[in-house]
Design a protein around this motif. Sequence first.
Motif: not given
Length: 244
Positions: A24-26, A118-123, A140-153, A232-236
């Motif tokens: 909700q924050e990024y 599903a809900t955010h701009k993803v690069i 770029q002018p936005d708050d950023v979340l760095l999402l680690a994929s981790g290992w099986q959660g 790479p950026v997620y689009k459509d």
Amino acid sequence: MAEEKRKFRVEVCFSPDEFDLYKQEYSVVVAIDVLRATTAICTAFEHGAEKVIPVSTVAEALVYKNKGYMAGAERNGKIVEGFEFGNSPFSYMGEAIKGKTLVLTTTNGTRAINIAAATHKVIIGALVNLDAVIAYLIDQPDDVLLLASGWQGKFNLEDSICAGAITEALLESGKYMSDEDSTIASLFLFKEARVNYFGFLKASSHRRRLRNLNLNEDIKYCLTPNQTRVIPVYKDGALVKMEL
């Protein structure tokens, strides 16, 4: 007296399973899977791929494969039976992929991408495009979340170290701030690992997993920073090369 500009936030999420606690924050999410999905995706675009469709399940990838797409599938570090390639970056080099739309499913990385998209701009971020990602985020002018994929959660070292590298540069730019303990931890991990990623990660679970599969060359490639300026950026519904 001029009003001080608001600083943007940069924080680290250690696993897609924790994404709901942050989302909700990024506005912008950087999906990171150093070993190996996001590295392979960056490599594919560096070598001329037009699009990469990340899918979360092998069944989805098989549907695309049966339609004639070049499709890769990996589970637990191994190529899934029936597919020609998994997520080795070396599979995404050469003339065969130029101009093609590729489909990819992996144990961790593509799941993280799809959860966030599903809900955010993803690069897409990795060590191989580290400086390019940093430069883009600083501008770029936005708050950023760095999402680690981790290992099986679960938490892993390599994605958290990459997130720490990005964090350090954004904080040093003066445009960002952070206050989550996960971000502080990633930053300190990076500071310890920066001199020798390969040595620091010698005992990490996923490096050992890949080494046992005789994938040391993959590891070396994935841990070598700044081999491409591609973002790479997620689009459509697909990843495409960002126009900078």
